[in-house]
Scaffold this motif. Structure first.
Motif, PDB file in Angstrom:
ATOM      1  N   LYS A 579       0.805  -0.991  -0.080  1.00  0.00           N
ATOM      2  CA  LYS A 579      -0.065  -0.076  -0.013  1.00  0.00           C
ATOM      3  C   LYS A 579       0.897   1.180   0.005  1.00  0.00           C
ATOM      4  CE  LYS A 579      -3.635  -2.145   2.699  1.00  0.00           C
ATOM      5  NZ  LYS A 579      -4.275  -2.202   3.987  1.00  0.00           N
ATOM      6  N   PRO A 580       0.284   2.394  -0.402  1.00  0.00           N
ATOM      7  CA  PRO A 580       1.188   3.484  -0.384  1.00  0.00           C
ATOM      8  C   PRO A 580       1.770   4.153   1.224  1.00  0.00           C
ATOM      9  CG  PRO A 580      -0.965   3.756  -1.376  1.00  0.00           C
ATOM     10  CD  PRO A 580      -0.922   2.596  -0.655  1.00  0.00           C
ATOM     11  N   GLU A 581       2.935   4.573   1.091  1.00  0.00           N
ATOM     12  CA  GLU A 581       3.457   5.212   2.391  1.00  0.00           C
ATOM     13  C   GLU A 581       2.635   6.437   2.645  1.00  0.00           C
ATOM     14  OE1 GLU A 581       7.904   3.434   2.593  1.00  0.00           O
ATOM     15  OE2 GLU A 581       7.497   5.272   2.087  1.00  0.00           O
ATOM     16  N   MET A 582       2.311   6.446   3.963  1.00  0.00           N
ATOM     17  CA  MET A 582       1.484   7.762   4.383  1.00  0.00           C
ATOM     18  C   MET A 582       2.482   8.117   5.668  1.00  0.00           C
ATOM     19  SD  MET A 582      -0.760   8.161   2.041  1.00  0.00           S
ATOM     20  CE  MET A 582      -1.398   9.649   2.632  1.00  0.00           C
ATOM     21  N   ASN A 583       2.794   9.484   5.705  1.00  0.00           N
ATOM     22  CA  ASN A 583       3.331   9.957   7.181  1.00  0.00           C
ATOM     23  C   ASN A 583       2.621  11.371   7.294  1.00  0.00           C
ATOM     24  OD1 ASN A 583       4.552  11.703   5.276  1.00  0.00           O
ATOM     25  ND2 ASN A 583       6.499  11.737   6.719  1.00  0.00           N
ATOM     26  N   ILE A 584       2.747  11.393   8.831  1.00  0.00           N
ATOM     27  CA  ILE A 584       2.484  12.620   9.238  1.00  0.00           C
ATOM     28  C   ILE A 584       3.891  13.217  10.247  1.00  0.00           C
ATOM     29  CG2 ILE A 584       1.062  14.097  11.052  1.00  0.00           C
ATOM     30  CD1 ILE A 584      -1.165  12.260  10.469  1.00  0.00           C
ATOM     31  N   GLN A 585       4.495  14.340   9.827  1.00  0.00           N
ATOM     32  CA  GLN A 585       5.679  14.928  10.673  1.00  0.00           C
ATOM     33  C   GLN A 585       5.285  16.285  11.178  1.00  0.00           C
ATOM     34  OE1 GLN A 585       9.620  14.172   8.903  1.00  0.00           O
ATOM     35  NE2 GLN A 585      10.015  16.555   9.159  1.00  0.00           N
ATOM     36  N   GLU A 586       5.546  16.388  12.387  1.00  0.00           N
ATOM     37  CA  GLU A 586       5.817  17.699  13.051  1.00  0.00           C
ATOM     38  C   GLU A 586       6.841  18.282  13.091  1.00  0.00           C
ATOM     39  OE1 GLU A 586       4.717  14.876  15.039  1.00  0.00           O
ATOM     40  OE2 GLU A 586       2.651  14.832  14.321  1.00  0.00           O
ATOM     41  N   ASP A 587       7.213  19.560  13.017  1.00  0.00           N
ATOM     42  CA  ASP A 587       8.362  20.213  12.976  1.00  0.00           C
ATOM     43  C   ASP A 587       8.214  21.532  13.979  1.00  0.00           C
ATOM     44  OD1 ASP A 587      10.540  19.188  10.979  1.00  0.00           O
ATOM     45  OD2 ASP A 587       8.889  19.175   9.876  1.00  0.00           O
ATOM     46  N   ILE A 588       9.165  21.913  14.627  1.00  0.00           N
ATOM     47  CA  ILE A 588       9.259  23.000  15.348  1.00  0.00           C
ATOM     48  C   ILE A 588      10.609  23.648  15.396  1.00  0.00           C
ATOM     49  CG2 ILE A 588       9.647  22.010  17.747  1.00  0.00           C
ATOM     50  CD1 ILE A 588       8.090  24.188  18.933  1.00  0.00           C
ATOM     51  N   GLY A 589      11.038  24.934  15.205  1.00  0.00           N
ATOM     52  CA  GLY A 589      12.300  25.620  15.058  1.00  0.00           C
ATOM     53  C   GLY A 589      12.099  27.053  15.727  1.00  0.00           C
ATOM     54  N   LEU A 590      13.517  27.289  15.951  1.00  0.00           N
ATOM     55  CA  LEU A 590      13.642  28.718  16.565  1.00  0.00           C
ATOM     56  C   LEU A 590      15.180  29.116  16.118  1.00  0.00           C
ATOM     57  CD1 LEU A 590      12.381  30.704  18.873  1.00  0.00           C
ATOM     58  CD2 LEU A 590      14.202  29.581  20.247  1.00  0.00           C
ATOM     59  N   THR A 591      15.111  30.395  15.656  1.00  0.00           N
ATOM     60  CA  THR A 591      16.321  31.198  14.999  1.00  0.00           C
ATOM     61  C   THR A 591      16.560  32.313  15.511  1.00  0.00           C
ATOM     62  OG1 THR A 591      15.866  29.906  13.006  1.00  0.00           O
ATOM     63  CG2 THR A 591      17.391  31.836  12.937  1.00  0.00           C
ATOM     64  N   TYR A 592      17.736  32.507  16.091  1.00  0.00           N
ATOM     65  CA  TYR A 592      18.155  34.069  16.798  1.00  0.00           C
ATOM     66  C   TYR A 592      19.393  34.241  15.962  1.00  0.00           C
ATOM     67  CZ  TYR A 592      20.102  37.577  19.627  1.00  0.00           C
ATOM     68  OH  TYR A 592      20.656  38.684  20.076  1.00  0.00           O
ATOM     69  N   ASP A 593      19.344  35.359  15.206  1.00  0.00           N
ATOM     70  CA  ASP A 593      20.193  35.812  14.098  1.00  0.00           C
ATOM     71  C   ASP A 593      20.586  37.328  14.664  1.00  0.00           C
ATOM     72  OD1 ASP A 593      21.675  36.590  11.985  1.00  0.00           O
ATOM     73  OD2 ASP A 593      20.260  36.272  10.487  1.00  0.00           O
ATOM     74  N   ALA A 594      21.711  37.713  14.904  1.00  0.00           N
ATOM     75  CA  ALA A 594      22.222  38.938  15.348  1.00  0.00           C
ATOM     76  C   ALA A 594      23.695  39.043  14.770  1.00  0.00           C
ATOM     77  CB  ALA A 594      22.539  38.956  17.053  1.00  0.00           C
ATOM     78  N   LEU A 603      13.440  20.465  15.675  1.00  0.00           N
ATOM     79  CA  LEU A 603      13.009  19.297  16.024  1.00  0.00           C
ATOM     80  C   LEU A 603      12.079  18.871  15.345  1.00  0.00           C
ATOM     81  CD1 LEU A 603      13.090  19.846  20.017  1.00  0.00           C
ATOM     82  CD2 LEU A 603      14.900  18.743  18.877  1.00  0.00           C
ATOM     83  N   PHE A 604      11.880  17.397  15.074  1.00  0.00           N
ATOM     84  CA  PHE A 604      10.715  16.825  14.281  1.00  0.00           C
ATOM     85  C   PHE A 604      10.451  15.337  14.926  1.00  0.00           C
ATOM     86  CE2 PHE A 604      14.335  14.923  12.762  1.00  0.00           C
ATOM     87  CZ  PHE A 604      14.381  13.556  12.308  1.00  0.00           C
ATOM     88  N   TYR A 605       9.385  15.011  14.470  1.00  0.00           N
ATOM     89  CA  TYR A 605       8.609  13.639  14.846  1.00  0.00           C
ATOM     90  C   TYR A 605       7.965  13.317  13.473  1.00  0.00           C
ATOM     91  CZ  TYR A 605       6.520   9.894  16.918  1.00  0.00           C
ATOM     92  OH  TYR A 605       5.838   8.601  17.246  1.00  0.00           O
ATOM     93  N   ASN A 606       8.227  12.076  13.169  1.00  0.00           N
ATOM     94  CA  ASN A 606       7.692  11.518  11.720  1.00  0.00           C
ATOM     95  C   ASN A 606       7.409  10.062  12.140  1.00  0.00           C
ATOM     96  OD1 ASN A 606       7.248  11.014   9.268  1.00  0.00           O
ATOM     97  ND2 ASN A 606       9.266  11.016   8.568  1.00  0.00           N
ATOM     98  N   ARG A 607       6.064   9.645  11.913  1.00  0.00           N
ATOM     99  CA  ARG A 607       5.506   8.471  11.844  1.00  0.00           C
ATOM    100  C   ARG A 607       4.890   8.038  10.652  1.00  0.00           C
ATOM    101  NH1 ARG A 607       2.941   5.117  15.785  1.00  0.00           N
ATOM    102  NH2 ARG A 607       3.732   6.687  17.368  1.00  0.00           N
ATOM    103  N   ILE A 608       5.220   6.867  10.156  1.00  0.00           N
ATOM    104  CA  ILE A 608       4.917   6.600   8.682  1.00  0.00           C
ATOM    105  C   ILE A 608       4.164   5.234   8.858  1.00  0.00           C
ATOM    106  CG2 ILE A 608       6.093   5.900   6.327  1.00  0.00           C
ATOM    107  CD1 ILE A 608       8.746   7.220   7.503  1.00  0.00           C
ATOM    108  N   GLN A 609       3.131   5.081   7.987  1.00  0.00           N
ATOM    109  CA  GLN A 609       2.643   3.831   7.707  1.00  0.00           C
ATOM    110  C   GLN A 609       2.843   3.250   6.569  1.00  0.00           C
ATOM    111  OE1 GLN A 609       0.076   2.710  10.060  1.00  0.00           O
ATOM    112  NE2 GLN A 609       0.478   4.379  11.286  1.00  0.00           N
ATOM    113  N   GLY A 645      13.989  13.493  15.536  1.00  0.00           N
ATOM    114  CA  GLY A 645      15.561  13.923  15.914  1.00  0.00           C
ATOM    115  C   GLY A 645      15.341  15.297  15.667  1.00  0.00           C
ATOM    116  N   GLY A 646      16.711  16.010  15.393  1.00  0.00           N
ATOM    117  CA  GLY A 646      16.585  17.545  15.367  1.00  0.00           C
ATOM    118  C   GLY A 646      18.325  18.031  14.749  1.00  0.00           C
ATOM    119  N   GLU A 647      18.234  19.222  14.556  1.00  0.00           N
ATOM    120  CA  GLU A 647      19.452  19.792  14.188  1.00  0.00           C
ATOM    121  C   GLU A 647      19.531  21.166  15.145  1.00  0.00           C
ATOM    122  OE1 GLU A 647      17.634  17.488  11.335  1.00  0.00           O
ATOM    123  OE2 GLU A 647      17.021  19.720  11.451  1.00  0.00           O
ATOM    124  N   PHE A 648      20.937  21.514  15.434  1.00  0.00           N
ATOM    125  CA  PHE A 648      21.400  22.548  16.295  1.00  0.00           C
ATOM    126  C   PHE A 648      22.547  23.223  15.447  1.00  0.00           C
ATOM    127  CE2 PHE A 648      19.143  19.945  19.006  1.00  0.00           C
ATOM    128  CZ  PHE A 648      18.324  20.580  19.761  1.00  0.00           C
TER     129      PHE A 648
END
Length: 815
Positions: A579-594, A603-609, A645-648
């Protein structure tokens, strides 16, 4: 499906009629002066409108003027070497005047992006996570191909088969889950194969934009993990004719590379052409010495021309890529562990130094060719705009074997037509709306060789979508919805054996023959979408969040494989009930630029069927399942999966030494196989295969604007640390643990100017793996190329490349 395809073609055929209707549309102009912070004019500054692909340069007094701008709201981008990029969004409903004062800055800004949005926008104003890497960054870091260069982006990795074959992974997902675009056109080049690399040459690329997360809303199936858009050279400033020629030599595999380009913008037309050629011998490391059968020869050509008129622009492009690539098999002498080369079908000898250092391509190799012809048009339609893309591609893959060196064993001939139509409605205050339809038609021919891995097939796909954006001061809301359909129809294939060679048979000859691929047809459908926001807390601090649902139909290999894949050294089986792969991913991010500090966290969370992956098969007694002697048997399977996971990153520019940069990044992915609902997962199957380990990068770099006759000077020293990877899919030894390792890179370069302050040439000396560390990446397929797994000397498989030093010179010119 065919009705949607015909509808999109009909829309494209309406373009000439629509353009004629727009000839009398009123257009506007933009003019002004570009100065520095001391109010001194900046001659030669670039003024560019990304949405319209047009621009100009300032005169000796810093003045500029662009005419023929249609009604609408567009970003204006101002660039000048050594100064911070200036951006301004302007509504054109009359002639406008805009002056800019640029501030001195060593860092190169990468604000404007075009991927993942219907209109050009800034990185801060996109809810989805997007990263950008520029041509300058490519030039200051040594990598063996364009995909490996992207590994500098936190969260992006590559599965490799030697130095010249790499496949991109985004946050632990790759293959047909990462969609490749070339100049915004969906590129199709048999991405399902382990050793099927990206068929794009880095010399023609100006910038790469990466979406990290589901992008099915805009791009349909195969963008469930993200999108990589390789953007070639941009339109040159109006009234210019420029070019360059360059040479590069690399010490590890004695690579020799030459490249040249020309581009001009005179009158209403722009022109550009870039060509390159490279060849390399076998690469080496201190454990294996030179690795037999890893040489390659690669050539590429890219040409484009565009017409700019008051109604918009229409651009035509041609890209050609040709790669002769050896693929090692790992055969060794049991006493010395030196690599063996074949003399005939059954006799092998140790590969002599003359062969290992040779640029000649052996009988066991692949030839990969990719041709793309395309048109991209953007024109006014009343108070709105329409954009269209139409492309044709031919991807030919031939895999040659020693015993039949004049005839390819595997021959795949993929023909693809892609299309994309969008209408950008006129802005309604703070709200903008885009409606679109895109898709493709494919046909793949497979019966020209004597090995058959997949059947011949035809495939249609299409997807309409709607995307909206509300942009009000500090808050932006963006989202949309899409419906996709993919129809696939495979041809049955009968084969018979003649003198040990399998050949396809048809008609009455099928009596008594073997049915290798039965007829199969199926329609896959799915709904995808995205919704997110960004908020500007202050001039320096911004945040974003997004939730997206992705869709991916199973590819032809996952469904129908039944044969030897020599490049992967396996016998591959598919399954028709996926069957087709279906996923739902949530992302949240913050940026400080001076001015002296830039920090970002994501940060992210990804669930795949219905997550589809490859696993090794064994018999009931635990032995390797063997259909054809010499090849382990693998079969695709489906499960549920989750990844998080995530990236910093933190970039420090200490005051008052703004020329000094201390850049750091950390990325990590954890992935679990959740199994089929109600099923208990054994320990050896609880992780997903090919998940990158924790990765830390630190770079100390000096950028000096000018010193005597030198300008744009850079000196860098970089550390790349990879943690051990013990979270593996160890069932039947599909994967084995990988130790951690640290490698160091360094580089220096500058431009040399004459008395008139014109650049005569640029040079760089770059080193990768400076201390010649012996290591194996868990994402290197060569790690598992081993004839003697129980060898007592402690080395298993083939190691990655040792120290490599690049010497590059580029000469720019005007004509």
């Amino acid at each position: 499906m065919k009705h949607l395809y015909r509808l999109s073609v009909a829309l494209l055929l309406l373009i000439p009629i629509t353009i004629r209707a727009q000839k009398n549309e009123k257009t506007f102009s933009l003019s002004g002066v570009i100065e520095n912070n001391l109010n001194q004019p900046l001659p030669g500054a670039t003024v560019y409108i990304p949405d319209l692909r047009t621009g100009t340069i300032t005169d000796s007094a810093g003045n500029y003027r662009i005419s023929g701008i249609p009604q609408g709201k567009f970003y204006i981008e101002i660039n000048y070497s050594g100064y911070k990029t200036a951006l301004k969004q302007i509504l054109f409903n009359q002639d406008k005047v805009a002056d800019f004062n640029l501030q001195i800055s060593i860092t190169e800004e990468k604000e404007i992006v075009i991927t993942g949005a219907s209109r050009a926008t800034t990185l801060r104003r996109l809810p989805i996570p997007v990263a950008v890497i520029s041509k300058q960054e490519f030039a200051q870091n040594l990598s063996t191909n364009i995909v490996n260069a992207l590994s500098a982006i936190p969260g992006v990795n590559a599965v490799s088969t030697g130095p010249n074959v790499s496949k991109p992974f985004i946050r632990g997902l790759g293959y047909n889950r990462v969609l490749t675009l070339f100049d915004g056109i969906r590129q199709e080049d048999q991405q399902w194969g382990d050793e099927h690399g990206t068929e794009i040459d880095e010399n023609i690329i100006n910038q790469v934009e990466v979406i990290k997360g589901p992008a099915s809303l805009m791009y349909g199936s195969d963008a469930i993990a993200g999108v990589i858009n390789y953007i070639p050279q941009t339109t040159p400033p109006k009234g210019t004719r420029t070019g360059s020629a360059g040479l590069n030599y690399e010490t590890n595999n004695n690579l020799i590379e030459g490249t040249a380009n020309l581009q001009s913008y005179l009158g209403k037309w722009t022109y550009g052409i870039t060509g390159s050629y490279k060849m390399a011998a076998d690469y080496r490391n201190k454990i294996d010495g030179r690795v037999y059968n890893t040489a390659f020869r690669q050539s590429s050509l890219f040409a484009q021309t565009a017409l700019h008129k008051s109604w918009g622009y229409s651009r035509f492009g041609l890209s050609y890529f040709n790669d002769l690539q050896e693929i090692p098999d790992g055969k060794r002498d049991s006493a010395t562990r030196k690599f063996l080369m074949p003399l005939n079908d059954s006799i092998f000898t140790i590969a002599p130094p003359s062969v290992l250092r040779s640029y000649s391509i052996s009988a066991e190799h692949q030839q990969v060719q990719h041709l793309m012809l395309y048109n991209i048009s953007n024109f006014s339609l009343g108070k709105g705009r329409m954009t269209t893309q139409l492309g044709y591609q031919k991807s030919i893959r031939k895999e040659f074997e020693q015993e039949n060196s004049n005839e390819p064993g595997l021959f795949l001939n993929l023909n693809t037509i892609t299309y994309d139509v969008k209408y950008l409605f006129p802005d309604m205050g703070d709200f903008s709306l885009t409606a679109g339809l895109n898709g493709s038609h494919q046909s793949n021919i497979v019966d020209k060789g004597f090995e058959f891995l997949i059947p011949a097939y035809k495939q249609w796909e299409a997807g309409p979508f709607l995307f909206g954006k509300w942009d009000h001061r500090k808050l932006i809301l963006a989202g949309g919805v899409r419906w996709d359909m993919r129809y696939i129809n495979t041809d049955p294939l009968y084969v018979s054996e003649n003198n040990g060679i399998m050949k396809p048979v048809y008609g009455t000859d099928t009596a008594g023959a073997s049915l290798l691929f039965p007829h199969y047809r199926h329609t896959f459908t799915g709904v995808s979408g995205s919704f997110g926001f960004t908020y500007q807390f202050s001039d320096h601090l911004s945040g974003k969040a997004n939730i997206a649902r992705g869709f991916r139909a199973p590819n032809i290999a996952e469904i129908s494989s039944n044969g030897i894949h020599s490049g992967s050294q396996i016998y591959q089986l598919g399954q028709t009930d996926f069957k087709p792969e279906m996923n739902i991913q949530e992302d949240i991010g913050l940026t400080y630029d001076a001015q002296h500090l830039t920090f970002s966290a994501s940060l992210f969370y990804n669930r795949i069927q219905n997550f589809i992956f490859n696993r090794k098969l064994v018999t009931a007694t635990g032995q390797d399942s063997v259909i054809v002697p010499g090849f382990q048997t693998f079969q695709f399977a489906a499960s549920r999966a989750s990844l998080w996971g995530g990236e910093f990153s933190a970039d420090i520019h200490p005051h008052p030494w703004d020329w000094l940069h201390f850049e750091n990044s950390l990325s990590f992915v954890f992935a679990r196989n959740l199994g089929i609902k109600g099923e208990q997962i054994p320990p050896e199957e609880k992780y997903l295969p090919l998940i990158p380990p924790l990765h830390l990068t630190s770079e100390l770099r000096a950028n000096i604007k000018k010193y005597g006759t030198f300008k744009d000077i850079f000196i860098n020293f970089q550390m790349n640390a990879f943690n051990k990877q013990n979270r593996i899919f160890s069932e039947n030894e599909t994967e084995t643990p990988t130790p951690g390792y640290v490698i160091f890179n360094a580089g220096i370069g500058a431009s040399i100017t004459n008395r008139m302050k014109k650049t005569m040439f640029t040079f760089s000396v770059l080193s990768a793996n400076l201390f010649n560390t012996a290591y194996q990446s868990n994402m290197s397929r060569l790690k598992y190329f081993e004839d003697f797994p129980n060898d007592p000397r402690g080395h298993y498989g083939i190691y990655n490349m040792g120290r490599n030093v690049s010497l590059r010179v580029t000469v720019p010119f005007h004509f």
